[in-house]
Design a protein around this motif. Structure first.
Motif, PDB file in Angstrom:
ATOM      1  N   GLN A   1       0.804  -1.227   0.000  1.00  0.00           N
ATOM      2  CA  GLN A   1       0.000   0.000   0.000  1.00  0.00           C
ATOM      3  C   GLN A   1       0.835   1.274   0.000  1.00  0.00           C
ATOM      4  O   GLN A   1       0.394   2.303  -0.485  1.00  0.00           O
ATOM      5  N   LYS A   2       2.075   1.159   0.489  1.00  0.00           N
ATOM      6  CA  LYS A   2       2.917   2.368   0.500  1.00  0.00           C
ATOM      7  C   LYS A   2       3.312   2.811  -0.910  1.00  0.00           C
ATOM      8  O   LYS A   2       3.760   3.933  -1.106  1.00  0.00           O
ATOM      9  N   TRP A   3       3.135   1.933  -1.885  1.00  0.00           N
ATOM     10  CA  TRP A   3       3.528   2.288  -3.250  1.00  0.00           C
ATOM     11  C   TRP A   3       2.344   2.784  -4.089  1.00  0.00           C
ATOM     12  O   TRP A   3       2.500   3.042  -5.280  1.00  0.00           O
ATOM     13  N   ALA A   4       1.176   2.889  -3.484  1.00  0.00           N
ATOM     14  CA  ALA A   4      -0.008   3.292  -4.261  1.00  0.00           C
ATOM     15  C   ALA A   4       0.134   4.722  -4.766  1.00  0.00           C
ATOM     16  O   ALA A   4       0.745   5.561  -4.114  1.00  0.00           O
ATOM     17  N   THR A   5      -0.400   4.991  -5.918  1.00  0.00           N
ATOM     18  CA  THR A   5      -0.331   6.329  -6.480  1.00  0.00           C
ATOM     19  C   THR A   5      -1.735   6.884  -6.688  1.00  0.00           C
ATOM     20  O   THR A   5      -2.678   6.134  -6.892  1.00  0.00           O
ATOM     21  N   ALA A   6      -1.830   8.207  -6.634  1.00  0.00           N
ATOM     22  CA  ALA A   6      -3.147   8.831  -6.772  1.00  0.00           C
ATOM     23  C   ALA A   6      -3.527   9.004  -8.243  1.00  0.00           C
ATOM     24  O   ALA A   6      -4.688   8.980  -8.605  1.00  0.00           O
ATOM     25  N   ILE A   7      -2.512   9.186  -9.069  1.00  0.00           N
ATOM     26  CA  ILE A   7      -2.799   9.412 -10.495  1.00  0.00           C
ATOM     27  C   ILE A   7      -3.230   8.106 -11.140  1.00  0.00           C
ATOM     28  O   ILE A   7      -2.518   7.110 -11.092  1.00  0.00           O
ATOM     29  N   LYS A   8      -4.394   8.141 -11.698  1.00  0.00           N
ATOM     30  CA  LYS A   8      -4.921   6.932 -12.312  1.00  0.00           C
ATOM     31  C   LYS A   8      -5.511   7.324 -13.659  1.00  0.00           C
ATOM     32  O   LYS A   8      -6.141   8.372 -13.766  1.00  0.00           O
ATOM     33  N   PRO A   9      -5.306   6.503 -14.682  1.00  0.00           N
ATOM     34  CA  PRO A   9      -5.948   6.847 -15.944  1.00  0.00           C
ATOM     35  C   PRO A   9      -7.470   6.811 -15.755  1.00  0.00           C
ATOM     36  O   PRO A   9      -7.978   5.945 -15.049  1.00  0.00           O
ATOM     37  N   PHE A  10      -8.196   7.754 -16.357  1.00  0.00           N
ATOM     38  CA  PHE A  10      -9.635   7.856 -16.119  1.00  0.00           C
ATOM     39  C   PHE A  10     -10.428   6.925 -17.020  1.00  0.00           C
ATOM     40  O   PHE A  10     -11.570   6.630 -16.769  1.00  0.00           O
ATOM     41  N   ALA A  11      -9.813   6.494 -18.114  1.00  0.00           N
ATOM     42  CA  ALA A  11     -10.573   5.695 -19.084  1.00  0.00           C
ATOM     43  C   ALA A  11     -10.185   4.222 -19.032  1.00  0.00           C
ATOM     44  O   ALA A  11     -10.200   3.531 -20.029  1.00  0.00           O
ATOM     45  N   VAL A  12      -9.784   3.780 -17.861  1.00  0.00           N
ATOM     46  CA  VAL A  12      -9.415   2.380 -17.726  1.00  0.00           C
ATOM     47  C   VAL A  12     -10.397   1.692 -16.790  1.00  0.00           C
ATOM     48  O   VAL A  12     -10.586   2.115 -15.653  1.00  0.00           O
ATOM     49  N   HIS A  13     -11.066   0.691 -17.317  1.00  0.00           N
ATOM     50  CA  HIS A  13     -12.037  -0.016 -16.500  1.00  0.00           C
ATOM     51  C   HIS A  13     -11.534  -1.406 -16.171  1.00  0.00           C
ATOM     52  O   HIS A  13     -11.593  -2.313 -16.966  1.00  0.00           O
ATOM     53  N   THR A  14     -10.976  -1.496 -14.996  1.00  0.00           N
ATOM     54  CA  THR A  14     -10.462  -2.778 -14.543  1.00  0.00           C
ATOM     55  C   THR A  14     -10.507  -2.758 -13.031  1.00  0.00           C
ATOM     56  O   THR A  14     -10.407  -1.702 -12.409  1.00  0.00           O
ATOM     57  N   ASN A  15     -10.711  -3.898 -12.425  1.00  0.00           N
ATOM     58  CA  ASN A  15     -10.804  -3.901 -10.974  1.00  0.00           C
ATOM     59  C   ASN A  15      -9.731  -4.789 -10.342  1.00  0.00           C
ATOM     60  O   ASN A  15      -9.780  -5.072  -9.166  1.00  0.00           O
ATOM     61  N   LYS A  16      -8.792  -5.245 -11.158  1.00  0.00           N
ATOM     62  CA  LYS A  16      -7.740  -6.110 -10.627  1.00  0.00           C
ATOM     63  C   LYS A  16      -6.595  -5.284 -10.057  1.00  0.00           C
ATOM     64  O   LYS A  16      -6.021  -4.452 -10.751  1.00  0.00           O
TER      65      LYS A  16
END
Ligand SMILES: [Zn+2]
Length: 367
Positions: A320-335
């Protein structure tokens, strides 16, 4: 802007008219459809006929990056969609919003799709606010980047900084993760598919160039054939290089982590590249795979004895310490990337997944 309004209310797409007609229009008064201020005709031998505000001002239509390359591409895409029978408008206003996508496609079932042809850079805030407008109104947004932004560095490599990764697209679970470009000069699309992110700017992907005329709109989203071996090899080579020089260009947090592993008595170079695996959702982590995957090994997977169970919660906690806030908005995946990684370790026989979702270690660590 390509379109402006006449005093009688008619919207005029200037580029759709002949030279003589445009000459005639020069005597008419045109207004910006957004701010209602006067605009003037810009047309000549070298430019796409368009409109510009008489006085440069703060108006949503005076979009940044409305260069000629952008206008030309926007117009080409407009005609291309129209010729395929789509109901499409340029610069149409989204109801109750200060937003005019480059192109708005109206499907027969009433659904809408906004196409943004983005040639200039755009701030995070602007990008987020635009996507929010579309999302709130149930409009699917497709971002096609200008060919001027495509930075191919070798057959299977692409220079894709974090800022560009925001445009990664995967509209449905079963569609490929990709970047989509269109070049207004060559009138060709480029799909970059089978993308393997490396946690750095260098990104692995396969390039497909197709001319506008040979491509139909839905084909832009379809999966294209994959050079599996070549892609995996390119990714592994990048990993080996990164592992060999882990401190080069590493941000401070990564350096700190690397120094800690050295203190624990591990040499990163001892980690076999074979345990490193590419995962699609790499964009949700801030560090290269060799960092978080090695971290998982050193803290969880390696200390476990053969036959011992490890839960996904333990693994997610470590990462969890490596999680980033920037996420592509047009990516639909839950894995989560950790899940995909464990799936791969199961495939190569190091682990096996239990019925309750936890993982049991099947073989001794390979280092
Ligand atoms: Zn205006």
């Amino acid at each position: 802007m390509l379109q402006a309004q006449l005093d009688d209310g008619r919207m005029i797409l200037l580029a759709a008219y002949r030279k003589e007609q445009i000459q005639f229009f020069r005597q008419a008064h045109f207004f910006c459809p957004a701010c209602r201020k006067p605009v003037k005709i810009r047309a000549g031998k070298k430019v796409i006929p368009h409109f510009a505000h008489v006085h440069i001002q703060d108006c949503e239509m005076e979009g940044k990056g409305e260069g000629l390359y952008h206008l030309r591409g926007k117009l080409q895409l407009y005609h291309w969609l129209k010729n395929q029978g789509y109901t499409v408008n340029v610069e149409e206003r989204i109801p109750n919003a200060q937003r005019r996508p480059d192109l708005l496609v109206h499907a027969k079932d009433g659904k809408k799709m906004a196409i943004e042809y983005q040639c200039a850079s755009i701030s995070d805030d602007e990008l987020i606010s635009r996507n929010e407008v579309y999302q709130q109104r149930g409009i699917k947004a497709v971002w096609i980047l200008g060919g001027n932004r495509l930075k191919r560095t070798s057959t299977y490599l692409l220079h894709l900084p974090k800022k560009e990764q925001r445009f990664l697209m995967k509209l449905k679970q079963n569609l490929p993760l990709q970047m989509l470009y269109y070049c207004a000069d060559t009138q060709a699309f480029c799909n970059v598919q089978h993308i393997l992110l490396t946690g750095k700017k260098q990104t692995v992907g396969q390039f497909y160039f197709r001319s506008l005329q040979q491509t139909r709109f839905p084909q832009l989203f379809h999966p294209l054939p994959k050079h599996q071996q070549a892609i995996e090899l390119a990714w592994k080579q990048l990993q080996s290089r990164t592992v060999a020089k882990p401190l080069t260009y590493a941000p401070r947090s990564v350096k700190k982590w690397i120094m800690q592993t050295y203190e624990k008595g591990y040499l990163l170079q001892d980690i076999p590249v074979s345990v490193l695996q590419p995962v699609e959702a790499q964009y949700s982590l801030s560090v290269p795979p060799f960092i978080w995957q090695t971290d998982l090994w050193l803290n969880q997977l390696h200390p476990a004895t053969v036959g011992e169970n490890i839960t996904i919660a333990q693994l997610l906690y470590t990462c969890q310490k490596w999680a980033t806030a920037i996420k592509p908005f047009a990516v639909h995946t839950n894995k989560h990337p950790v899940e995909t990684y464990m799936e791969k370790l199961c495939q190569i026989g190091l682990f096996e997944q239990n019925k309750d979702g936890s993982y049991v270690k099947k073989k001794a660590s390979p280092f």
